[in-house]
Design a protein around this motif. Sequence first.
Motif: not given
Ligand SMILES: [Zn+2]
Length: 553
Positions: A197, A200, A221, A223
Amino acid sequence: MTDWVSQLADDVIAESERRAPGKTIVCASGLSPSGPIHLGNLREVMTPHLVADEIRRRGLDCVHLLSWDDYDRFRKVPAGIDPSWAEHIGKPLTSVPAPPGSAYPNWAEHFKTPMISALARLGVTYRGISQTKQYTSGAYREQILHAMRERDRIDAVLARYRTKAKPKAKDADEAAALEGSGAAEEEAGYYPYKPYCTLCGRDLTTVTGYDDETTELAYTCECGFGETVRLATHDRGKLVWKVDWPMRWAYEGVVFEPSGVDHTSPGSSFEVGGHLVGEIFDGVQPIGPRYAFVGISGMAKMSSSKGGVPTAADALEIMEAPLLRWMYARRKPAQSFKVAFDQEIQRLYDEWDALERKVSEGQALPADQLAHARAVRTAEQPLAATERRVPYRMLASIVDVTTGDEEQTLRILRELDPAAPITDLAQVRPRLDKAQRWVTTQVPAEQRTTVRPEPDEELLSSLDAEQRESLRLLLDGLDAHWSLDGLTDLVYGVPKRQAGLPADAKATPELKAAQREFFVLVYTLLVGRDTGPRLPTLLLAVGADRVRKLLGA
Ligand SMILES: [Zn+2]
């Protein structure tokens, strides 16, 4: 003259001739710097090293590639590391901060560096390949685009081995890194590539779409981030492991690569890779044996503090490189063995010294002679050796008694053999340093030897006439017998003389019992226990004056 190494070298040379006549022969190993690299994994390197070395000895071109799988995901926080490192799970090992206090820039370097240093000391020559460098430089661009185009066929191959059971949620990310996300039944489809990603840095990503024409790849992702990248220019991601390995076999033209016994199971990455390398990447699976487990006997807790596993560097602290090489060279890969950190190391060294003597006298068996030759030198150069091979157990006893005092150690070593005295500690290094390290880090306190500071007056005054006589015979003979051989004759001879036997009398059970009783008496008076280093060594180590004082002269 042949051994398992030369047989494998024959196979590898023949196979390489079939596949790529006249080309440099490629042997390979892979190591993951996800933590301390266990001695067992040293076999992953030593097996191709020995084979490549044999091929080079024959004057052929051979390269040993060592892949550092440092672009693999950080899987879990090992015991002893700050739990806050959990936030890095899913990042490439080269993007995870090194453990607290480390001098290295990242997690992978922290664990790679000691292994690189150990391999240098072991005489292992190789071409190291950082998979982080390979992937982030775009070296595999064509292979990645090809794998994406062929994703359905890859999925079909993997499906032949897929079990019905779905991985548990906590293992799902692991499974995805191995095989790829998006099983056939899911709408998004299967993709053998996993981006890290952009936001992150982790691989908790799911590919949601891919266009073969534009190479546009969309992912989301865990996140919350999501984006579309062009795979033709994107260098932050990798092929899933089961596809990555066979891709590299083809890319590097690997002819020989061993694998651990865990790769024998059906559906293992080695087996699946064997199909993918041919069906997808137009390559051939390397030949290579499965190697068995390498165990450890008796490693003390204190030196396993760096992650709790014994590494090659740990072994090289207590043994010379040729001895460690020998252990890997003399056993066939399918045989398991143990590297000794306990008392067994002394017996192992005795065996090694006996082999060296046989080799120098031309008496060694052919296979033993080959294993010895592979241990002491490589195709390029001999390994550092100790000039005067004083038995390891004797050096250990000496440093045990002297607690490493160099002046005393040299005095004792000089007196071992007055006809050819050791005059400089450099003559017994590095073996002396290894023995000293072993005594201080691996021998339990209760097995250490402490010479009595003062005579045991109570015991001395309780001795009977025969015991007093035995000590007198010993003390009277000290000066005339002050060498290792002389003292050996003397201590075994005292009970013989007391029994009225000639010096060359054969040992009977009665005589052995009398000798044992005498030795126990001397040990007790010198070190306050009924056992210790071999008595002649101990007497030399304690020194004549102190022996006289402690034996009540
Ligand atoms: Zn991520």
